[in-house]
Each structure stands twice: as C-alpha cells, then as structure tokens.
Design an enzyme around this catalytic site. Structure first.
Site, PDB file in Angstrom:
ATOM      1  N   PHE A  16     100.186  12.403  44.535  1.00  0.00           N
ATOM      2  CA  PHE A  16     100.450  12.911  43.185  1.00  0.00           C
ATOM      3  C   PHE A  16     101.857  12.580  42.702  1.00  0.00           C
ATOM      4  O   PHE A  16     102.119  12.552  41.506  1.00  0.00           O
ATOM      5  CB  PHE A  16     100.256  14.445  43.154  1.00  0.00           C
ATOM      6  CG  PHE A  16     101.450  15.208  43.650  1.00  0.00           C
ATOM      7  CD1 PHE A  16     102.505  15.505  42.796  1.00  0.00           C
ATOM      8  CD2 PHE A  16     101.566  15.606  44.979  1.00  0.00           C
ATOM      9  CE1 PHE A  16     103.631  16.183  43.261  1.00  0.00           C
ATOM     10  CE2 PHE A  16     102.676  16.277  45.443  1.00  0.00           C
ATOM     11  CZ  PHE A  16     103.717  16.566  44.578  1.00  0.00           C
ATOM     12  N   LYS A  58      91.845   5.094  44.380  1.00  0.00           N
ATOM     13  CA  LYS A  58      91.504   6.528  44.424  1.00  0.00           C
ATOM     14  C   LYS A  58      92.824   7.278  44.272  1.00  0.00           C
ATOM     15  O   LYS A  58      93.536   7.536  45.241  1.00  0.00           O
ATOM     16  CB  LYS A  58      90.835   6.859  45.761  1.00  0.00           C
ATOM     17  CG  LYS A  58      89.924   8.067  45.739  1.00  0.00           C
ATOM     18  CD  LYS A  58      90.517   9.354  45.236  1.00  0.00           C
ATOM     19  CE  LYS A  58      91.410  10.053  46.227  1.00  0.00           C
ATOM     20  NZ  LYS A  58      92.099  11.246  45.643  1.00  0.00           N
ATOM     21  N   GLU A  60      94.012  13.575  42.604  1.00  0.00           N
ATOM     22  CA  GLU A  60      93.228  14.342  41.634  1.00  0.00           C
ATOM     23  C   GLU A  60      94.117  15.293  40.821  1.00  0.00           C
ATOM     24  O   GLU A  60      93.671  15.897  39.866  1.00  0.00           O
ATOM     25  CB  GLU A  60      92.093  15.104  42.332  1.00  0.00           C
ATOM     26  CG  GLU A  60      92.511  16.139  43.381  1.00  0.00           C
ATOM     27  CD  GLU A  60      92.778  15.543  44.772  1.00  0.00           C
ATOM     28  OE1 GLU A  60      93.364  14.442  44.871  1.00  0.00           O
ATOM     29  OE2 GLU A  60      92.422  16.207  45.764  1.00  0.00           O
ATOM     30  N   SER A  93     100.680  12.607  52.570  1.00  0.00           N
ATOM     31  CA  SER A  93     101.291  13.418  53.623  1.00  0.00           C
ATOM     32  C   SER A  93     100.932  12.858  55.009  1.00  0.00           C
ATOM     33  O   SER A  93      99.922  12.173  55.175  1.00  0.00           O
ATOM     34  CB  SER A  93     100.821  14.866  53.490  1.00  0.00           C
ATOM     35  OG  SER A  93      99.418  14.911  53.573  1.00  0.00           O
ATOM     36  N   CYS A  97     109.293  11.243  48.373  1.00  0.00           N
ATOM     37  CA  CYS A  97     109.306  10.954  49.805  1.00  0.00           C
ATOM     38  C   CYS A  97     110.656  10.423  50.241  1.00  0.00           C
ATOM     39  O   CYS A  97     110.947  10.379  51.428  1.00  0.00           O
ATOM     40  CB  CYS A  97     108.218   9.951  50.154  1.00  0.00           C
ATOM     41  SG  CYS A  97     108.556   8.331  49.479  1.00  0.00           S
TER      42      CYS A  97
HETATM   43  P1  NAD Z   1      98.244  14.304  50.156  1.00  0.00           P
HETATM   44  O1  NAD Z   1      98.251  13.782  51.540  1.00  0.00           O
HETATM   45  O2  NAD Z   1      97.842  15.717  49.934  1.00  0.00           O
HETATM   46  O3  NAD Z   1      97.262  13.424  49.240  1.00  0.00           O
HETATM   47  C1  NAD Z   1      97.354  12.008  49.188  1.00  0.00           C
HETATM   48  C2  NAD Z   1      95.975  11.440  48.876  1.00  0.00           C
HETATM   49  O4  NAD Z   1      95.078  11.782  49.929  1.00  0.00           O
HETATM   50  C3  NAD Z   1      95.366  11.971  47.588  1.00  0.00           C
HETATM   51  O5  NAD Z   1      94.719  10.917  46.919  1.00  0.00           O
HETATM   52  C4  NAD Z   1      94.378  13.018  48.068  1.00  0.00           C
HETATM   53  O6  NAD Z   1      93.265  13.153  47.210  1.00  0.00           O
HETATM   54  C5  NAD Z   1      93.936  12.476  49.425  1.00  0.00           C
HETATM   55  N1  NAD Z   1      93.593  13.534  50.376  1.00  0.00           N
HETATM   56  C6  NAD Z   1      94.122  14.778  50.450  1.00  0.00           C
HETATM   57  N2  NAD Z   1      93.554  15.473  51.456  1.00  0.00           N
HETATM   58  C7  NAD Z   1      92.662  14.655  52.042  1.00  0.00           C
HETATM   59  C8  NAD Z   1      91.761  14.802  53.156  1.00  0.00           C
HETATM   60  N3  NAD Z   1      91.696  15.930  53.850  1.00  0.00           N
HETATM   61  N4  NAD Z   1      90.989  13.756  53.481  1.00  0.00           N
HETATM   62  C9  NAD Z   1      91.061  12.599  52.790  1.00  0.00           C
HETATM   63  N5  NAD Z   1      91.882  12.415  51.723  1.00  0.00           N
HETATM   64  C10 NAD Z   1      92.679  13.424  51.353  1.00  0.00           C
HETATM   65  O7  NAD Z   1      99.713  14.027  49.562  1.00  0.00           O
HETATM   66  P2  NAD Z   1     100.300  14.487  48.162  1.00  0.00           P
HETATM   67  O8  NAD Z   1     100.582  15.947  48.212  1.00  0.00           O
HETATM   68  O9  NAD Z   1      99.502  13.953  47.036  1.00  0.00           O
HETATM   69  O10 NAD Z   1     101.685  13.665  48.160  1.00  0.00           O
HETATM   70  C11 NAD Z   1     102.855  14.136  48.748  1.00  0.00           C
HETATM   71  C12 NAD Z   1     103.085  13.532  50.114  1.00  0.00           C
HETATM   72  O11 NAD Z   1     103.123  12.112  50.018  1.00  0.00           O
HETATM   73  C13 NAD Z   1     104.430  13.909  50.726  1.00  0.00           C
HETATM   74  O12 NAD Z   1     104.240  14.172  52.088  1.00  0.00           O
HETATM   75  C14 NAD Z   1     105.287  12.672  50.513  1.00  0.00           C
HETATM   76  O13 NAD Z   1     106.347  12.525  51.426  1.00  0.00           O
HETATM   77  C15 NAD Z   1     104.272  11.610  50.700  1.00  0.00           C
HETATM   78  N6  NAD Z   1     104.715  10.351  50.105  1.00  0.00           N
HETATM   79  C16 NAD Z   1     105.048   9.334  50.952  1.00  0.00           C
HETATM   80  C17 NAD Z   1     105.499   8.138  50.430  1.00  0.00           C
HETATM   81  C18 NAD Z   1     105.860   6.993  51.335  1.00  0.00           C
HETATM   82  O14 NAD Z   1     105.924   5.866  50.865  1.00  0.00           O
HETATM   83  N7  NAD Z   1     106.075   7.237  52.609  1.00  0.00           N
HETATM   84  C19 NAD Z   1     105.603   7.966  49.041  1.00  0.00           C
HETATM   85  C20 NAD Z   1     105.241   9.032  48.212  1.00  0.00           C
HETATM   86  C21 NAD Z   1     104.790  10.220  48.756  1.00  0.00           C
END
Ligand code: NAD
Length: 499
Positions: free
Chosen positions: A149, A173, A176, A226, A281
């Site tokens: 997000f 994808k 959401e 994450s 991040c």
């Molecule tokens: P998230 O892991 O909750 O979601 C990321 C994606 O995974 C979304 O599209 C979500 O729909 C999907 N997802 C969530 N739960 C899932 C599950 N159980 N099974 C399959 N798919 C699932 O992360 P977020 O809250 O959207 O983003 C924040 C996180 O992203 C932070 O930890 C941040 O550090 C990290 N981030 C990392 C980078 C990098 O390049 N390392 C860059 C930006 C953000």
C-alpha cells in the site's frame, strides 16, 4: 458506493466473486469506494488474456515497445496532479510526497526507454572453427507483481515497466488499500499505445495471490510488502519453479558519529523518520548516536524539530509534514507499540499519542513520537513500527553501532553521518545491508542503479529496477551456430574440442 474495477484484456471489468473490501480515506476514516477481491476464475481470465497477447508483444521491435513507455512518461506528467490527488486520498500522504511517489516510478519508466540497449545479447565470432556463439535475452511470458500500500504508484511501475519493456505480459495485484492509482497507471499505459492484455490489474487479497502463485502460466513473481508475506510468497512460488524476488520489511538505522554536523543530522532524521508518517521501507526508525555526549546534543536538536512538525490531511496544503496512517488497524498497532516502549523503560521525549485534529476526529492520525534510551531487547526496536516514531538507541563506541546493525534481522537501508571519510569507508565496506547512505539519510538508489535489501528484507535473486530488472524479466538463450562450408569435409564423428 463507487466500485473499483479490474482491468483485464485492456478493459475495465467488474468483480464477480461477490467479495469486496472497503477503500478508506485515512484522513476522515470514511469508506469511499469498494474494491472487488478476485477469485481464481478471474485471475485465470486475466492470465489467459495475457498469454494470448504476449507473443505478438514479444515479437514487436523493442524500440517500438520502448516508445510506449516514452508516451507513458508524457502522460504521467500530464496527469500528475490527478494521480497525486487520487493517491493522497487513499494513502494519506501529502500531495508533494504523492508526486514523489509517482516521479520515482516515472524515473524507472524513463530508464526502461533504454530497453533496446539493455536487451542486447552477446556474440562471439569464431568460438570454434566456423562456429559463432551468441546469447540473447528473451522474455519469460506472463509475469506478475504483488505490491504494497505504501507506494501505490512507484512500486507497480518498478515492476511492470521493465517487465513490459522486455516483452512480457504483466498481471499486477496491487494493495487492496489504495487500488485507484494502479488502475490509472494501467489506463495511461493503454492510452500510450500498449496492446490489450499486456498489462492487467487484478485486485484482491490472499485468495488471488495464491492463485497467482499456483498458476502454471505465471513464469515469475515480484513481490514487495511485509517480511512474513515476502517469505511465504517466495517459498510457495519457488516451490513451483517460478522465478521469484520478494522484498520485505525493514528497520533502518542511522549511525551518528561524534563529529557529525548535528544540524544537518537532525534535519535529515526528521525527514527520514517522519516523512510519509514513517510508512516507508527506507524510513530511518533508529538513530544510533555514538557516545552519550553525541546523544545529548542530538536529542537537544531533535526535540524542538519533532514538536514543530505539522500533521494534517493532504487537503490542508503543502506545508503539512505528514498525514494519517493508512488504516485504523495500523493506528491501533502503532499506539500499542508506543505503549510497549514506555512499559519496557524507554524514555518518551515527545509524545504524539493524544493528537486529535478538529474535523478529522475519525482520521488515523498519530502525532510524532520520539523515544530515547531504546535498547535492542524492546519490541519498539525489534519490530518495524511503520509509524511516526523515531527511536534513539545510544551506544558507547563505533564498533557497538556496527554490531547493532549487523545483528539486526533486517538489512534494507542504513546511514552513517560523519565527517570522517575513513569511518564512512570502513562502515560501507563492512556493513551487511543492501543500501548505504553516507551523510544521506534515505539512500534510495536512482532508476539506473538497483534497489534491494539483504537479510530478512529480501528473498530471492536480483534487485529491483536498474540492469537487474532486465535480468529478472528475461531468460538467456545461447545459440551455437555453424554454417558448414559445404559438404566437402564430410561427417565428423568425434566431439569437437578447441585443440
Ligand atoms: P503486506 O505484506 O501486508 O501486503 C503486501 C501485498 O501482499 C498486498 O498486495 C497484499 O494484498 C498482499 N498480502 C497481504 N497478506 C497476504 C497473505 N496472507 N497472503 C498473500 N498475500 C497477502 O504489506 P503492506 O502493509 O501493504 O506494505 C508495508 C510493508 O511493505 C512494510 O513491511 C514495508 O517495509 C514493506 N515494503 C518493502 C519495500 C522494499 O522494497 N523492501 C518497499 C515498500 C514497502
């Protein structure tokens, strides 16, 4: 309530699964749209479209493919204000920061205009008697990106621009939580001349993600989000033989040496710690002053700056420093972590917990918090807070600071502030982190370098954008060719060697 649509085969398509998620305005706390959560059948429809469209796209001259991106860049500039407004409305970040989100993606689109050069192969004339050998980079086919997000414009573009420039078809994808901007990007790609089916946006949650991971027609998956989900996606997708790269969470430290310029350091920490409400991040979440005297000077400079931060909705103007957190759940989690820090004995120097804004009482605002005397056994140190909370963790020596970073689970970004070139050089050589800043707080590499963390911040091979992106989205085919000079030499019966 307005319904977001999928984009499949070049057209907006309504969700048919019957499952939806609300999309909120984080400043008001109101649900403004609903986004459909796709099922397996909807994913398969997108994959079928992509699969049918991809061979013709791969056969299109790479320069013509690059011209689509060239036009896309123009359209991004044209629609910058609209994109930023839509982004801020669903994410909560300020308008200037939302434009930064778009621009950091746009820069990767610009880099990908050079795809014809990046896709050039290798050629050896006369690798053997009458034998030439050449390697070419070919697209993988249908590939997918699953994005978070916190950068709803930048990260989708980091994924789909190189993939598409390399001749693949793409299934995006997005998160959401803020699905509108990814749709707008896909619409701009279509307007720029991208054939139908080459960029599909399928909204959803775990159900559609699992369908992507299990689809035999999806050849590669790029994920950002994450760490637990990154690891899950890496393992499940790799188990089916896909190419996978998953970028996870972070805990980024900034080492402050006694000789650092303290005004410059404090200013850098304010932007890096509190920008986008800490939902980056590459946010700096731990400041590590070396020596108590350095720590006292740092806190003295930080405290008034933190207290002066302006928090508000993006509609309040460009002088707002940061906005609300993305969801109510995120706010509850961040407040819980702050309480745990106090309980564990950290000193809360600036307390933003009770912040409330008139007219936005239901928004997800948390005021800026500054902790001192944080230790590595505390949850506020161990967890990625992803909120406007900066921790100061004091150490006695430079070696202690190096050890702290080295022993941390995450390895996304790190910075050192110093005037000592020898310390900076030693630090950047030894540290086990993917992106290092020397007197630069958020060392996000530009589009022509690559972006990626180490340790539990990254799973899989190769980094995002830069030349690595073209390696990730292509596979190498090597051809050994001989054109016999005629039949005069007859058949050969022994294996050819160079002797
Ligand atoms: P998230 O892991 O909750 O979601 C990321 C994606 O995974 C979304 O599209 C979500 O729909 C999907 N997802 C969530 N739960 C899932 C599950 N159980 N099974 C399959 N798919 C699932 O992360 P977020 O809250 O959207 O983003 C924040 C996180 O992203 C932070 O930890 C941040 O550090 C990290 N981030 C990392 C980078 C990098 O390049 N390392 C860059 C930006 C953000």
């Amino acid at each position: 309530m307005k319904e977001v649509q999928h984009i499949i085969g070049g057209k907006p398509v309504a969700g048919i699964s019957g499952r939806y998620a609300d999309v909120f305005n984080p400043a008001t706390g109101e649900a403004e749209k609903k986004v459909p959560l796709a099922n397996v059948a909807e994913l398969n429809a997108a994959v079928e479209n992509a699969k049918a469209a991809q061979p013709a796209w791969a056969a299109t001259n790479p320069q013509k493919r690059a011209r689509v991106l060239m036009e896309f860049v123009r359209l991004l500039h044209r629609d910058m204000d609209k994109l930023a407004e839509a982004l801020s409305r669903e994410h909560g970040k300020t308008i200037p920061d939302a434009k930064g989100d778009v621009i950091r993606g746009l820069e990767v689109a610009e880099f990908c205009i050079g795809a014809p050069h990046l896709l050039k192969g290798e050629y050896n004339e006369g690798a053997g008697p009458g034998i030439d050998m050449y390697s070419m980079r070919q697209p993988l086919g249908v590939v997918a990106g699953i994005t978070p997000f916190n950068f709803p414009a930048m990260i989708p573009m980091w994924k789909f621009c190189p993939a598409i420039a390399a001749g693949n078809a793409f299934i995006l994808k997005p998160s959401e939580r803020d699905p509108t901007v990814p749709n707008m990007l896909a619409e701009l790609m279509l307007e720029a001349g991208l054939p139908d089916g080459i960029l599909n946006v399928v909204h959803g949650d775990k159900e559609v993600v699992d369908a992507i991971l299990d689809s035999p027609d999806v050849m590669a998956v790029g994920f950002v989000g994450s760490t637990p989900i990154a690891q899950y996606i890496y393992e499940r997708a790799a188990a089916t033989g896909k190419r996978v790269q998953c970028f996870g969470g972070a805990k980024n430290h900034m080492i402050i040496m006694p000789d650092a310029d303290m005004d410059q350091t404090a200013d850098a920490l304010i932007g890096a710690g509190y920008g986008a409400a800490g939902e980056r991040c590459m946010a700096v979440s731990v400041a590590v002053p070396v020596g108590d005297e350095t720590a006292e000077r740092l806190i003295a400079k930080l405290r008034p700056r933190v207290e002066a931060l302006k928090v508000g909705p993006y509609t309040e103007g460009d002088d707002v420093d940061f906005g609300p957190l993305v969801t109510k759940e995120a706010k509850t989690r961040v407040l819980g972590l702050i309480d745990s820090g106090i309980d564990a004995g950290a000193e809360l120097v600036v307390d933003g917990r009770s912040m409330s804004l008139q007219g936005y009482e239901n928004g997800n605002f948390v005021g800026p918090c500054l902790f001192d005397k944080v230790t590595t056994d505390m949850e506020i140190y161990k967890q990625e807070i992803f909120g406007p909370v900066l921790s100061v963790a004091r150490v006695t020596t430079y070696e202690d600071s190096v050890r702290m970073v080295m022993e941390n689970d995450y390895g996304n970004g790190v910075a050192i502030f110093t005037r000592d070139g020898d310390a900076a050089r030693d630090f950047s050589n030894r540290i086990n982190v993917g992106m290092v800043g020397i007197n630069v707080p958020i060392p996000v590499p530009l589009a022509y370098h690559t972006f990626g963390g180490w340790k539990r911040s990254g799973f899989g091979d190769l980094n995002q954008h830069g030349p690595d992106a073209f390696r990730f989205y292509t596979r190498t085919k090597t051809v050994t060719s001989r054109w016999p000079s005629g039949i005069k030499e007859g058949a050969e019966f022994s294996i050819p060697t160079m002797n």
